[in-house]
Enzyme design. Structure first.
Site: not given
Length: 115
Positions: A9-11
Site C-alpha cells: 500500500r506504500c508508494g
C-alpha cells in the site's frame, strides 16, 4: 538473494520494488505487516542497517504520534513496540546479506545494489 520489507500500500515501497525488478535483481518479498519480524529478527536488522530503533520509526504515523511520541523509551522497549506494531517500521527496507538500507532514495539504493 536480497530481501525487501515491503508494504504493497506504500508508494515508496512499490517504487523500490519496481526499481529492483527493473535492475533484474533477484529478491524475496517480506510483507512485514502480515509477518512481522520477531524481536531477534528486528535486532539483527537494526545491526545490518547500522541504525538505532528510533531511526526506523515512522514519526508521522498516527499510532506513534498518539501513543508513543512523547514517552521516554529505551531501545528494547522501542524494538518491542515495533514488533507489536509493524506499521511503525519505516519502509521499504532492502537487505543484502549482512547489510541493509531504507530504500526510499533511488541514488542511495543504486549505490547499495551495486556494492
Amino acid at each position: 538473494m536480497m530481501q525487501i520489507y515491503h508494504n504493497p500500500r506504500c508508494g515508496k515501497s512499490r517504487n523500490c520494488l519496481a526499481f529492483l525488478e527493473n535492475k533484474n535483481i533477484e529478491f524475496e518479498i517480506i510483507k512485514y505487516l502480515e509477518t512481522p519480524p520477531t524481536v531477534e529478527q528486528l535486532t539483527i536488522l537494526l545491526k545490518k542497517l547500522n541504525l538505532e530503533p528510533q531511526e526506523i520509526v515512522r514519526q508521522k504515523e498516527k499510532l506513534w504520534v498518539e501513543t508513543y511520541k512523547n514517552k521516554n523509551l529505551n531501545n528494547q522497549e522501542l524494538i518491542e513496540i515495533l514488533v507489536a506494531n509493524p506499521i511503525l517500521i519505516e519502509r521499504p527496507i532492502v537487505i543484502n546479506q549482512n547489510r541493509a538500507i531504507i530504500g526510499r532514495e533511488f541514488d542511495k539504493l543504486e549505490a547499495f545494489v551495486q556494492e
